[in-house]
Write an enzyme that holds these catalytic residues in place. Structure first.
Site, PDB file in Angstrom:
ATOM      1  N   HIS A 130      49.410   4.158  61.906  1.00  0.00           N
ATOM      2  CA  HIS A 130      48.971   4.247  60.508  1.00  0.00           C
ATOM      3  C   HIS A 130      47.452   4.316  60.439  1.00  0.00           C
ATOM      4  CE1 HIS A 130      48.968   3.035  56.142  1.00  0.00           C
ATOM      5  NE2 HIS A 130      47.799   2.505  56.511  1.00  0.00           N
ATOM      6  N   GLU A 131      46.776   3.483  61.212  1.00  0.00           N
ATOM      7  CA  GLU A 131      45.306   3.477  61.207  1.00  0.00           C
ATOM      8  C   GLU A 131      44.745   4.748  61.834  1.00  0.00           C
ATOM      9  OE1 GLU A 131      44.042   1.442  59.362  1.00  0.00           O
ATOM     10  OE2 GLU A 131      45.719   0.055  59.191  1.00  0.00           O
ATOM     11  N   HIS A 134      44.815   7.433  59.252  1.00  0.00           N
ATOM     12  CA  HIS A 134      43.679   7.336  58.330  1.00  0.00           C
ATOM     13  C   HIS A 134      42.467   8.057  58.907  1.00  0.00           C
ATOM     14  CE1 HIS A 134      44.865   4.996  54.922  1.00  0.00           C
ATOM     15  NE2 HIS A 134      45.202   3.919  55.609  1.00  0.00           N
ATOM     16  N   GLU A 197      47.283   5.823  51.300  1.00  0.00           N
ATOM     17  CA  GLU A 197      48.171   4.912  52.027  1.00  0.00           C
ATOM     18  C   GLU A 197      49.518   5.575  52.304  1.00  0.00           C
ATOM     19  OE1 GLU A 197      47.532   1.926  53.463  1.00  0.00           O
ATOM     20  OE2 GLU A 197      45.493   2.457  52.910  1.00  0.00           O
TER      21      GLU A 197
END
Length: 276
Positions: A130-131, A134, A197
């Site tokens: 997930h990071e 980003h 997100e």
């Protein structure tokens, strides 16, 4: 769809800026406020990794110090076909994580020590992916763009009280503008953050191929954040994978994160689609 939504939201912020600027100074105020705001946010964007990492006393770790974490980031970066970011640890029992840095070559992933204690290997990989998503999606840049325009709106709105007072005739609309415009700008900025997100969740599922792993991690992290909120600076709350602040009415209204239930539901739908 989310990309189009972000473009529309950024356009809405720009439109709001032009509206306030026209009200204040027929265009001159827009240029001045935008330049000042851009300079401030440019500095924040350029040095965001250093600023935030120091704020939380994050310490860079090596493979020898945190082999599970290091190996996971290295493996996921290879899968995502991107440079491995620097890896940092925050000494805090509340589990959470965030990414920072202006691009793939100047990025960092930071996790709290507590996250390694409650997540299994697959869940940890879901969070790290997930990071990484980003970073890939340039969300730090998008957030900085939104912050630049939103802060310019706030600055111009404050000027409205002074420039809108033409012998008292313009005071009421000026005060209304000074109150409504910043709220509208903040709501739009938060909506952009929520959209990113969702995109990062989808990116994690694509990198790991295991949407349910991230869903399981989000359940655990949200429960931990509610029972033991992280002592986080509100200005950085949007960076964490789950909101680190305790939820009250105002923070929910201006939330930087989508409802956790909706995030999990979307991930479950991705999981089901993989099995079909």
């Amino acid at each position: 769809m989310n990309t189009l939504k972000v473009i529309l939201l950024l356009a809405s912020l720009s439109g709001l800026l032009m509206l306030v600027g026209y009200f204040v100074a027929r265009g001159t105020g827009v240029v001045i406020a935008l330049v000042l705001s851009a300079l401030m946010n440019f500095g924040s964007y350029w040095y965001s990794d250093t600023i935030v990492l120091r704020m939380y006393s994050a310490r860079e770790v090596s493979r020898q110090e945190a082999p599970v974490l290091y190996n996971a980031v290295e493996s996921l970066s290879a899968r995502a076909k991107m440079p491995k970011p620097r890896i940092y640890m925050i000494s805090n029992e509340t589990p959470n994580a965030f990414a920072t840095g202006r691009d793939e070559n100047h990025a960092a992933v930071s996790v709290t020590s507590g996250i390694l204690k409650i997540l299994n290997k697959e869940e940890l990989e879901g969070v790290l992916a997930h990071e990484l998503a980003h970073i890939q999606h340039k969300d730090i840049l998008i957030g900085s763009m939104a912050a630049t325009v939103a802060s310019a709106v706030v600055l111009l709105s404050r000027w409205a009280v002074f420039f809108g007072n033409d012998e008292g005739k313009g005071m009421i609309p000026a005060i209304a503008m000074a109150i409504i415009a910043p709220i509208a700008a903040t709501v739009i900025q938060m909506a952009i953050s929520r959209s990113r997100e969702y995109e990062a969740d989808a990116g994690s599922a694509q990198i790991t191929g295991k949407p349910e792993a991230l869903a399981g991690a989000l359940r655990k992290l949200t429960l931990a954040a509610r029972t033991t909120p992280l002592n986080a600076n509100p200005s950085t709350a949007h960076m964490f994978i789950v909101n680190p602040l305790s939820g009250d009415f105002i923070r929910t209204l201006f939330s930087t994160h989508p409802p956790i239930e909706k995030r999990i539901e979307r991930l479950q739908q991705m999981e089901a689609a993989q099995k079909d």
